[in-house]
Design an enzyme around this catalytic site. Sequence first.
Site, PDB file in Angstrom:
ATOM      1  N   SER A 182       8.100 -41.135   6.107  1.00 43.71           N
ATOM      2  CA  SER A 182       8.129 -40.630   7.495  1.00 43.71           C
ATOM      3  C   SER A 182       7.442 -39.274   7.604  1.00 43.71           C
ATOM      4  CB  SER A 182       9.569 -40.443   7.970  1.00 43.71           C
ATOM      5  OG  SER A 182      10.192 -41.652   8.156  1.00 43.71           O
TER       6      SER A 182
ATOM      7  N   ARG B 293      19.556 -22.880  -9.389  1.00 41.23           N
ATOM      8  CA  ARG B 293      20.409 -22.487 -10.516  1.00 41.23           C
ATOM      9  C   ARG B 293      19.570 -21.732 -11.560  1.00 41.23           C
ATOM     10  NH1 ARG B 293      22.339 -27.266  -8.498  1.00 41.23           N
ATOM     11  NH2 ARG B 293      21.585 -28.756 -10.053  1.00 41.23           N
TER      12      ARG B 293
ATOM     13  N   GLU C 280       0.830  -1.197   0.000  1.00 39.17           N
ATOM     14  CA  GLU C 280       0.000   0.000   0.000  1.00 39.17           C
ATOM     15  C   GLU C 280       0.871   1.255   0.000  1.00 39.17           C
ATOM     16  OE1 GLU C 280      -0.098  -2.616   1.967  1.00 39.17           O
ATOM     17  OE2 GLU C 280      -2.050  -2.935   2.921  1.00 39.17           O
TER      18      GLU C 280
ATOM     19  N   TRP D 155      18.429 -38.258 -15.803  1.00 39.07           N
ATOM     20  CA  TRP D 155      17.335 -37.465 -15.257  1.00 39.07           C
ATOM     21  C   TRP D 155      16.013 -38.164 -15.529  1.00 39.07           C
ATOM     22  CZ3 TRP D 155      18.796 -33.851 -12.046  1.00 39.07           C
ATOM     23  CH2 TRP D 155      20.033 -33.234 -12.225  1.00 39.07           C
TER      24      TRP D 155
ATOM     25  N   LEU E 297      12.355 -41.000   3.633  1.00 34.47           N
ATOM     26  CA  LEU E 297      12.032 -39.754   4.328  1.00 34.47           C
ATOM     27  C   LEU E 297      10.612 -39.292   3.966  1.00 34.47           C
ATOM     28  CD1 LEU E 297      13.037 -37.527   6.226  1.00 34.47           C
ATOM     29  CD2 LEU E 297      13.962 -36.329   4.239  1.00 34.47           C
ATOM     30  N   ASN E 298      10.208 -39.470   2.710  1.00 36.60           N
ATOM     31  CA  ASN E 298       8.859 -39.047   2.302  1.00 36.60           C
ATOM     32  C   ASN E 298       7.785 -39.782   3.112  1.00 36.60           C
ATOM     33  OD1 ASN E 298       9.871 -37.286   0.430  1.00 36.60           O
ATOM     34  ND2 ASN E 298       9.486 -38.583  -1.351  1.00 36.60           N
TER      35      ASN E 298
ATOM     36  N   GLU F   3      12.733 -32.641  -0.792  1.00 41.62           N
ATOM     37  CA  GLU F   3      13.219 -33.389  -1.954  1.00 41.62           C
ATOM     38  C   GLU F   3      13.883 -34.676  -1.480  1.00 41.62           C
ATOM     39  OE1 GLU F   3      14.920 -31.415  -5.323  1.00 41.62           O
ATOM     40  OE2 GLU F   3      14.604 -29.449  -4.436  1.00 41.62           O
TER      41      GLU F   3
ATOM     42  N   LEU G 218      21.460 -29.087  -4.388  1.00 43.81           N
ATOM     43  CA  LEU G 218      20.220 -28.500  -3.857  1.00 43.81           C
ATOM     44  C   LEU G 218      20.253 -26.969  -3.871  1.00 43.81           C
ATOM     45  CD1 LEU G 218      19.601 -30.956  -0.852  1.00 43.81           C
ATOM     46  CD2 LEU G 218      18.667 -31.091  -3.158  1.00 43.81           C
TER      47      LEU G 218
HETATM   48  N1  LIG Z   1      13.169 -38.817  -8.366  1.00 39.50           N
HETATM   49  C1  LIG Z   1      13.141 -38.067  -7.295  1.00 39.50           C
HETATM   50  O1  LIG Z   1      12.382 -37.103  -7.220  1.00 39.50           O
HETATM   51  C2  LIG Z   1      14.052 -38.369  -6.152  1.00 39.50           C
HETATM   52  C3  LIG Z   1      14.241 -37.441  -5.124  1.00 39.50           C
HETATM   53  C4  LIG Z   1      15.068 -37.776  -4.063  1.00 39.50           C
HETATM   54  C5  LIG Z   1      15.672 -39.021  -4.035  1.00 39.50           C
HETATM   55  N2  LIG Z   1      15.482 -39.881  -5.071  1.00 39.50           N
HETATM   56  C6  LIG Z   1      16.116 -41.206  -5.070  1.00 39.50           C
HETATM   57  O2  LIG Z   1      15.824 -41.823  -3.840  1.00 39.50           O
HETATM   58  C7  LIG Z   1      16.918 -42.677  -3.504  1.00 39.50           C
HETATM   59  C8  LIG Z   1      17.295 -42.436  -2.049  1.00 39.50           C
HETATM   60  O3  LIG Z   1      16.171 -42.742  -1.282  1.00 39.50           O
HETATM   61  P1  LIG Z   1      16.238 -43.020   0.263  1.00 39.50           P
HETATM   62  O4  LIG Z   1      14.826 -43.293   0.654  1.00 39.50           O
HETATM   63  O5  LIG Z   1      17.306 -43.979   0.572  1.00 39.50           O
HETATM   64  O6  LIG Z   1      16.752 -41.595   0.787  1.00 39.50           O
HETATM   65  P2  LIG Z   1      16.155 -40.444   1.713  1.00 39.50           P
HETATM   66  O7  LIG Z   1      14.718 -40.662   1.996  1.00 39.50           O
HETATM   67  O8  LIG Z   1      16.549 -39.163   1.111  1.00 39.50           O
HETATM   68  O9  LIG Z   1      16.993 -40.643   3.033  1.00 39.50           O
HETATM   69  C9  LIG Z   1      16.644 -41.649   3.918  1.00 39.50           C
HETATM   70  C10 LIG Z   1      17.503 -41.566   5.127  1.00 39.50           C
HETATM   71  O10 LIG Z   1      17.265 -40.335   5.814  1.00 39.50           O
HETATM   72  C11 LIG Z   1      17.584 -40.513   7.188  1.00 39.50           C
HETATM   73  N3  LIG Z   1      16.527 -39.975   8.028  1.00 39.50           N
HETATM   74  C12 LIG Z   1      16.682 -39.091   9.044  1.00 39.50           C
HETATM   75  N4  LIG Z   1      15.538 -38.824   9.654  1.00 39.50           N
HETATM   76  C13 LIG Z   1      14.610 -39.569   9.021  1.00 39.50           C
HETATM   77  C14 LIG Z   1      13.223 -39.742   9.246  1.00 39.50           C
HETATM   78  N5  LIG Z   1      12.548 -39.105  10.206  1.00 39.50           N
HETATM   79  N6  LIG Z   1      12.590 -40.624   8.482  1.00 39.50           N
HETATM   80  C15 LIG Z   1      13.217 -41.276   7.490  1.00 39.50           C
HETATM   81  N7  LIG Z   1      14.514 -41.156   7.228  1.00 39.50           N
HETATM   82  C16 LIG Z   1      15.228 -40.304   8.008  1.00 39.50           C
HETATM   83  C17 LIG Z   1      17.720 -42.013   7.400  1.00 39.50           C
HETATM   84  O11 LIG Z   1      19.093 -42.336   7.530  1.00 39.50           O
HETATM   85  P3  LIG Z   1      19.721 -42.295   9.005  1.00 39.50           P
HETATM   86  O12 LIG Z   1      18.981 -43.328   9.785  1.00 39.50           O
HETATM   87  O13 LIG Z   1      21.158 -42.580   8.824  1.00 39.50           O
HETATM   88  O14 LIG Z   1      19.459 -40.949   9.494  1.00 39.50           O
HETATM   89  C18 LIG Z   1      17.185 -42.622   6.127  1.00 39.50           C
HETATM   90  O15 LIG Z   1      17.779 -43.848   5.785  1.00 39.50           O
HETATM   91  C19 LIG Z   1      18.023 -42.386  -4.456  1.00 39.50           C
HETATM   92  O16 LIG Z   1      18.074 -43.412  -5.426  1.00 39.50           O
HETATM   93  C20 LIG Z   1      17.608 -41.111  -5.119  1.00 39.50           C
HETATM   94  O17 LIG Z   1      18.050 -41.021  -6.436  1.00 39.50           O
HETATM   95  C21 LIG Z   1      14.698 -39.594  -6.106  1.00 39.50           C
END
Ligand SMILES: NC(=O)c1ccc[n+]([C@@H]2O[C@H](COP(=O)([O-])OP(=O)(O)OC[C@H]3O[C@@H](n4cnc5c(N)ncnc54)[C@H](OP(=O)(O)O)[C@@H]3O)[C@@H](O)[C@H]2O)c1
Length: 368
Positions: free
Chosen positions: A300, A207, A52, A170, A297-298, A292, A204
Site C-alpha cells: 500500500s 535498544r 557555525e 530472527w 502495508l508495504n 517496518e 519497536l
Molecule cells: N521480516 C521483516 O522485516 C518483517 C517486518 C514486518 C513484518 N513481518 C512479518 O509480516 C507478517 C505480517 O504481515 P502483514 O502484511 O499481515 O502485516 P502489516 O502489513 O504489518 O499489517 C497489515 C494490516 O495493516 C492494516 N492497515 C491499515 N492501513 C493500511 C493500509 N493503508 N494498507 C495496508 N494495510 C493497512 C490492515 O489491517 P486493518 O484493515 O485491520 O487496518 C492490514 O491488514 C508477520 O508474519 C511478520 O512477522 C516481517
Amino acid sequence: MNDTEYMGLALQLARNGCGHVNPNPMVGAVLVKDNRIIGQGYHERYGAPHAERNALACCTESPAGATLYVTLEPCCHYGKTPPCTEAVLKSGICRVVIGSHDPNPLVAGKGIELLRGQGIEIAEGVLKAECDRLNEVFFHFIGTGKPYVVMKYAMTMDGKTAAYTGASKWITGETARRRVHEDRGRYSAVMTGVGTVIADDPLLTCRMEGGRNPLRIICDTKLRTPHSSQIIATAHRIPTIIATACKDLQVHQPYIKAGCRILPVSQKDGYLDLKELMVKLGEEKVDSILLEGGGILNWSALQAGIVNKVQTYIAPKLLGGAAARSPVAGIGVPHPDDAFFLTNSIITCLGEDILVESEVQSNVHRNY
Ligand SMILES: NC(=O)c1ccc[n+]([C@@H]2O[C@H](COP(=O)([O-])OP(=O)(O)OC[C@H]3O[C@@H](n4cnc5c(N)ncnc54)[C@H](OP(=O)(O)O)[C@@H]3O)[C@@H](O)[C@H]2O)c1
C-alpha cells in the site's frame, strides 16, 4: 589538509547530531587559520545553536582572517536562533567553503549572496554529493512538508520474511539487528501495520545505549490492536499513535487510557489513506519514518507513492514454502516494465548479512 579534507571533517562532526536535530538538518563546521584548525562544532540538538556558532564559540584564537568549512549554506534568517551570516560577518572570517545549498525557502542561496555581497570569498559544492546525502530527510521534508519514508524489511535469500508457520525471529543476525536499532534512533518515527503487531507483538523501541525511542505509529483501520500487546502496555512511557478510521469513541477509550494517541484518518479502498496520514504527520513535524510493516502495508505504501528509500536486509538462508510471506504483497504489478524501480543502491556487509539501500524512482510512469 585541503578543502575536501576539511569538509570531510565537518561532515564527520555533523553526523554527531543524528537523531537529535530533527526536523532540522545535521550540520558540521570547521574553522581553519594558517592551515591549523582553530575551532569546530556541529548542530547538537533542535533549537540549540547552529554549527557555525558552536565552532566560533570554541575558537582557540581570533577567527579574523580564517576560513569556515560548513556542510550547509549558513542561514540568514531569524528562527530559534539569530542568523549565522551575522556571526560570520562579525567574526572577521574571510572565506567560507560550503557543501550543500540550503533548500529552505527562507535561505535558498540568500545566505551565500549576503556573505558574497559583504566581500567574503565563497567556494560552493565541496563534497556536495556527500553533504546532500547526509540531509536527504531534511531536504525532502522542507520541500514537501511530508515525512521521508524508509521502507525496511529483512528477508532470506529466497525472498521470505517469515517461515510458512509465520515465525520470523530472527531472519538476520545480531550486527544487522543492531543497525536497525541505530536507525530507530535516527528517524523520528517507526510505523507498522496491525498485522505485524498481531503476528509478532513487537516493541519497536531503540535498544541502543543512550538511544532515543522513536514515536511509534500503528496503522489500524478498524482499531483491533490487541490490548494485551507490548505496544499498548508501554504506551504510557513511549509516545504511540494509533492511526485509525474507527470513529467509535467507546472503542478509543481503552487505548487512550493506556497512553496512546488516536489519530483519525480517512479510509481509502478499505484501508487507511496513507497520503492523508503523511500530510497529518508532516503537520506535526514528523520529518522521517522507518516503515517496518509486513507485506500488506508495504505494498500500500509503495502504491500510495509515499516511500522514498528501501532498506533490504538479506540473510544467507533459504526458508522455502510457497505460502511463506515476502516483503511486498498486494496484487503486484502485471509486468516487469511496471515495476517500482530503485536506484543509487549502496551495499553494506553486516556480519553474515547484506544491507542494500536504494532510492525509489519517483518519476516513473506506471500504466496499470
Ligand atoms: N521480516 C521483516 O522485516 C518483517 C517486518 C514486518 C513484518 N513481518 C512479518 O509480516 C507478517 C505480517 O504481515 P502483514 O502484511 O499481515 O502485516 P502489516 O502489513 O504489518 O499489517 C497489515 C494490516 O495493516 C492494516 N492497515 C491499515 N492501513 C493500511 C493500509 N493503508 N494498507 C495496508 N494495510 C493497512 C490492515 O489491517 P486493518 O484493515 O485491520 O487496518 C492490514 O491488514 C508477520 O508474519 C511478520 O512477522 C516481517
